[in-house]
Write an enzyme that holds these catalytic residues in place. Sequence first.
Site, PDB file in Angstrom:
ATOM      1  N   GLY A  29      40.150  22.974  51.436  1.00  0.00           N
ATOM      2  CA  GLY A  29      41.244  23.563  52.209  1.00  0.00           C
ATOM      3  C   GLY A  29      42.264  24.050  51.190  1.00  0.00           C
ATOM      4  CG  ASN A  33      40.530  24.198  47.937  1.00  0.00           C
ATOM      5  OD1 ASN A  33      40.003  23.154  48.298  1.00  0.00           O
ATOM      6  ND2 ASN A  33      40.264  25.366  48.505  1.00  0.00           N
ATOM      7  CE1 TYR A 100      37.786  27.821  58.108  1.00  0.00           C
ATOM      8  CE2 TYR A 100      37.096  29.940  59.001  1.00  0.00           C
ATOM      9  CZ  TYR A 100      37.527  29.171  57.941  1.00  0.00           C
ATOM     10  OH  TYR A 100      37.700  29.755  56.708  1.00  0.00           O
ATOM     11  CE  LYS A 223      48.545  33.852  44.467  1.00  0.00           C
ATOM     12  NZ  LYS A 223      48.202  32.730  45.359  1.00  0.00           N
ATOM     13  N   GLY A 225      43.832  40.004  42.467  1.00  0.00           N
ATOM     14  CA  GLY A 225      42.413  40.049  42.095  1.00  0.00           C
ATOM     15  C   GLY A 225      42.271  40.268  40.598  1.00  0.00           C
ATOM     16  CB  ALA A 254      39.015  28.141  45.910  1.00  0.00           C
ATOM     17  CB  ALA A 255      40.117  33.414  43.105  1.00  0.00           C
ATOM     18  N   GLY A 256      42.617  32.113  44.400  1.00  0.00           N
ATOM     19  CA  GLY A 256      44.079  32.003  44.498  1.00  0.00           C
ATOM     20  C   GLY A 256      44.547  30.552  44.416  1.00  0.00           C
ATOM     21  CG  ASP A 257      43.091  27.886  47.237  1.00  0.00           C
ATOM     22  OD1 ASP A 257      44.036  28.557  47.692  1.00  0.00           O
ATOM     23  OD2 ASP A 257      42.063  27.610  47.892  1.00  0.00           O
TER      24      ASP A 257
HETATM   25  P1  AMP Z   1      43.559  36.946  44.462  1.00  0.00           P
HETATM   26  O1  AMP Z   1      44.178  35.898  45.314  1.00  0.00           O
HETATM   27  O2  AMP Z   1      42.266  37.507  44.969  1.00  0.00           O
HETATM   28  O3  AMP Z   1      44.516  38.020  44.105  1.00  0.00           O
HETATM   29  O4  AMP Z   1      43.121  36.220  43.110  1.00  0.00           O
HETATM   30  C1  AMP Z   1      43.842  35.172  42.519  1.00  0.00           C
HETATM   31  C2  AMP Z   1      43.649  35.202  41.032  1.00  0.00           C
HETATM   32  O5  AMP Z   1      42.249  35.010  40.723  1.00  0.00           O
HETATM   33  C3  AMP Z   1      44.016  36.508  40.358  1.00  0.00           C
HETATM   34  O6  AMP Z   1      45.395  36.566  40.066  1.00  0.00           O
HETATM   35  C4  AMP Z   1      43.188  36.452  39.097  1.00  0.00           C
HETATM   36  O7  AMP Z   1      43.808  35.627  38.127  1.00  0.00           O
HETATM   37  C5  AMP Z   1      41.909  35.771  39.569  1.00  0.00           C
HETATM   38  N1  AMP Z   1      40.892  36.758  39.956  1.00  0.00           N
HETATM   39  C6  AMP Z   1      40.490  37.079  41.223  1.00  0.00           C
HETATM   40  N2  AMP Z   1      39.506  38.018  41.180  1.00  0.00           N
HETATM   41  C7  AMP Z   1      39.283  38.297  39.871  1.00  0.00           C
HETATM   42  C8  AMP Z   1      38.388  39.154  39.135  1.00  0.00           C
HETATM   43  N3  AMP Z   1      37.499  39.961  39.771  1.00  0.00           N
HETATM   44  N4  AMP Z   1      38.446  39.157  37.788  1.00  0.00           N
HETATM   45  C9  AMP Z   1      39.316  38.353  37.126  1.00  0.00           C
HETATM   46  N5  AMP Z   1      40.181  37.499  37.741  1.00  0.00           N
HETATM   47  C10 AMP Z   1      40.169  37.474  39.086  1.00  0.00           C
END
Ligand code: AMP
Length: 302
Positions: A29, A33, A100, A223, A225, A254-257
Amino acid sequence: MTRTLMTIGECMVEMAPTPDGHFAMSFAGDMFNTVWYARRCAGNGLRVAFLSAIGDDAVSADMERFMRSAGVEPILPVVPGKSVGLYLISLNNGERSFSYWRSDSAARRLTDGIDQLPGLGAGDWVLISGITLAILNTSRRDRLMTLLHDAHTRGVGIAFDPNIRPRLWDNSDEMRHWIMQAAASADLVLPSFDDEATHFGDHTPDATIARYREAGAGCVVVKNGPGQVCAAEGDAPVLCVQPPVVSDVVDTTAAGDAFNGGFLAARIGGASLHDSIGAGCALAARVIGARGALVAVELNPT
Ligand code: AMP
């Protein structure tokens, strides 16, 4: 001096398909995370805690044990007769979709019986998200805002990740209203540009920064991506940091987490805004290179 990071939200049972046609059970969650990742990169100088609510059944007890074993302090009042939420991942030609079961989970009552956010003082931080707000009814949302306000008057930093999920809200006006209200009283806002462009019509990360800062937010870190993370605080010009290039993106769950966990651990530990963003980007880059919400990055041994 040991500082505390507390996150507040919902942790759910995760059922993820395995190659042999079965399902693997885990717990995840957004707010859990984040604190899980903060634990792994912060070392012992940071106490991490997760505030939510669980039921009185066996899987709720399993969830609490899982948190403790990960080094996260669970603050989980028990709601009799309820259980924790659950989501199931389906795979169709490599595409993941999510179902969910969370509409009556114990976490929807996480503010009940809480007079004050426990164990927090000056220099500590609390993080909530738009999902935390979305799962509460209006009176519990108000209650949460009051608890955060009280903590703030004791010198606790308030952080907010809008994490915009329209499916969890009754309507988009209400969603935008509460997100702006939470951001306006936060010391730190951690939005993802994609969501902000879709739901607030921002054309650039700078527009997202301006909108939240004009509303009253302290520091805003956007953030984006693989694009630059852009941030502003005080009178300093907008600072932008390029995340590392990840050539083999496996799963961005969970990239943002992970970013939030790495960023907050560094920032609370005294790192500069620039270096904290770097720490968040480095951790997120590792997490998107493997499958699942909780990627087993090694623990900081300090
Ligand atoms: P987001 O919430 O999708 O904007 O992603 C959160 C964080 O994950 C970003 O600020 C990057 O640090 C990292 N991130 C997400 N996608 C990528 C990607 N394709 N390549 C490198 N870092 C990424």
